[in-house]
Design an enzyme around this catalytic site. Sequence first.
Site, PDB file in Angstrom:
ATOM      1  N   ASP A  67      64.181  19.652  42.136  1.00 36.64           N
ATOM      2  CA  ASP A  67      63.422  20.009  43.083  1.00 36.64           C
ATOM      3  C   ASP A  67      62.464  19.057  43.782  1.00 36.64           C
ATOM      4  O   ASP A  67      61.911  19.078  44.786  1.00 36.64           O
ATOM      5  CB  ASP A  67      62.868  21.409  43.088  1.00 36.64           C
ATOM      6  CG  ASP A  67      61.995  22.164  44.110  1.00 36.64           C
ATOM      7  OD1 ASP A  67      62.509  22.166  45.173  1.00 36.64           O
ATOM      8  OD2 ASP A  67      60.749  22.457  43.667  1.00 36.64           O
ATOM      9  N   ARG A 121      70.161  33.462  63.328  1.00 34.57           N
ATOM     10  CA  ARG A 121      71.617  33.926  63.084  1.00 34.57           C
ATOM     11  C   ARG A 121      71.672  35.522  63.196  1.00 34.57           C
ATOM     12  O   ARG A 121      72.774  35.623  63.866  1.00 34.57           O
ATOM     13  CB  ARG A 121      72.012  33.636  61.701  1.00 34.57           C
ATOM     14  CG  ARG A 121      73.248  32.782  61.380  1.00 34.57           C
ATOM     15  CD  ARG A 121      73.440  32.163  60.142  1.00 34.57           C
ATOM     16  NE  ARG A 121      74.972  32.641  59.948  1.00 34.57           N
ATOM     17  CZ  ARG A 121      75.593  31.793  58.850  1.00 34.57           C
ATOM     18  NH1 ARG A 121      75.069  30.947  58.213  1.00 34.57           N
ATOM     19  NH2 ARG A 121      76.714  32.307  58.656  1.00 34.57           N
ATOM     20  N   LYS A 126      52.861  12.668  54.248  1.00 32.46           N
ATOM     21  CA  LYS A 126      51.718  12.816  53.852  1.00 32.46           C
ATOM     22  C   LYS A 126      50.772  11.535  54.056  1.00 32.46           C
ATOM     23  O   LYS A 126      51.026  10.409  53.552  1.00 32.46           O
ATOM     24  CB  LYS A 126      51.367  13.470  52.355  1.00 32.46           C
ATOM     25  CG  LYS A 126      52.074  14.742  51.880  1.00 32.46           C
ATOM     26  CD  LYS A 126      51.705  15.132  50.456  1.00 32.46           C
ATOM     27  CE  LYS A 126      52.472  16.281  50.281  1.00 32.46           C
ATOM     28  NZ  LYS A 126      51.985  17.499  50.386  1.00 32.46           N
ATOM     29  N   HIS A 184      60.505  13.891  46.007  1.00 35.54           N
ATOM     30  CA  HIS A 184      59.058  13.515  46.054  1.00 35.54           C
ATOM     31  C   HIS A 184      58.465  12.633  45.044  1.00 35.54           C
ATOM     32  O   HIS A 184      57.939  11.789  45.359  1.00 35.54           O
ATOM     33  CB  HIS A 184      58.082  14.915  46.239  1.00 35.54           C
ATOM     34  CG  HIS A 184      58.626  15.960  46.888  1.00 35.54           C
ATOM     35  ND1 HIS A 184      59.380  15.826  48.120  1.00 35.54           N
ATOM     36  CD2 HIS A 184      58.691  17.314  46.849  1.00 35.54           C
ATOM     37  CE1 HIS A 184      59.494  16.792  48.690  1.00 35.54           C
ATOM     38  NE2 HIS A 184      59.250  17.878  47.993  1.00 35.54           N
TER      39      HIS A 184
END
Length: 481
Positions: free
Chosen positions: A227, A46, A174, A232
Amino acid sequence: TPVPTFDLVIAGASGDLALRKLFPALAHRVAEGVIPRDSRVIGLVRSHDPGDGLMRTVEARLQEEGLSRAQAEAFMPHLEFVRTDVTNPESMTALNERLGPPDRVRAFYLATPPQLFAPASRALAGAGLLDGEARLILEKPLGKDLASAKAINEAVAEVLPERRTYRIDHYLGKETVQNLLVLRFANTLFERSWSQRDIDHVQITVAETVGLEKRADYYDGVGALRDMVQNHVLQLLCLFAIEPPNTLDADAVRDEKVRVLRALRPIHGADVLQRTVRGQYVRGSSNGQAVPGYAEELGRASGTETFAALRCDLDTWRWAGVPIYLRTGKRMGARYSEIAVTFKSVPHSIFGGDRRDGLAPNRLVIRLQPNDGVQMHLMMKVPGSGRLQLVPRTLDLRYDTAFNERTPDAYERLLTDVIRGDQTLFMRRDEVETAWGFVDPIIGGWRDYYATPHRYPAGTAGPSQAVGLIERDGRSWSEPE
Ligand code: BG6
């Protein structure tokens, strides 16, 4: 399946994710000869002038990430940078001119903050770049709550069908996470005892030793629950708990994962005080080095959690009465991620009246990192002709000794899956939204019940309250071996 020739456009190409994960992943694929020769990776930047400097940075970073000089050099001809504001329809012309013929696979990867997802997808669509079979890849986080996730998903759905939308949760790429499905559904041994009949409880731990890592702008105000758990850790829970899908087809697997998320017993209001623990690290040590606390790194006091532990329950026949404890945190004592399954004790011990207590229950540990592998803890007899003595011992299958192949990084697999058009390892819209639907009330409960994070020294296993969370149920956390 061969990888067709592609143009992969990456917005946020000078960012940490691109430099640390995406370019190295692509370079590994080039080194393996999987990427067709005239495929291109077009990085959008950018503000910088995308001159030679950035090219040199990438080449150096590839070597820091473990590629040889020759491998790094082989990748560079595939890469070019364009200065473009991906949210501005007018700056799309420059990008359009760089793209190859429309018959090659086109994928646009938004490795940007989520606030850009809606305007960027509109701008791309406005320039006709999402026409045909073009794919859009969205990096996590997908919003910061259910409402913002829905708004992003709505905006994307207006310009692109779900089957061309790829939402990344890199844990699904993974190796050991994929192996969970193989372990469960290619071995009768486990599947038959995968239920409340034989399993006492499950622990899912994702422990990190890193701290804030200069990510204050992103992390503070997000915290460990959003997060790590929303994506996850819940994805690991899903793969652990799903019913057998009838094929490995993307929707067959994702339908089953959504069912698991829907079966999660909600945690809201005062439940948070019993079933969750928040923590924040204070000054301590990491790998033998003194390290500052979270607030010191941040430069101000903060109510954000860097650790979260939860007791989850799945309200289904299979999992009734089997608690699933989740735990994740930054600046913990060791870096390790695992799913530890504790089986029930034998119903009766033939080894003497009260010897049942001496029989450690079987445990299956699926280790994601480091030392990926699978361990089975069994009771054994100590050799010798004296008194019969029983001890727990471990069957240990390590990936690095069982296989000669290099274990690819998650993004290697995921990026080539996008190009091949396989969505199995990507999150569908309803999955993301159902996961937020579970997480939002916890955050609301924390707010309403003033659940401020408990302190834990950096380099430890989290706050003592997390020990209380599991010990209250007569159990204890398993520690890495
Ligand atoms: C990311 C989180 O999604 O996953 C980070 O935003 C975290 O905070 C990272 O450190 C962990 O990934 P891995 O692959 O190192 O376990």
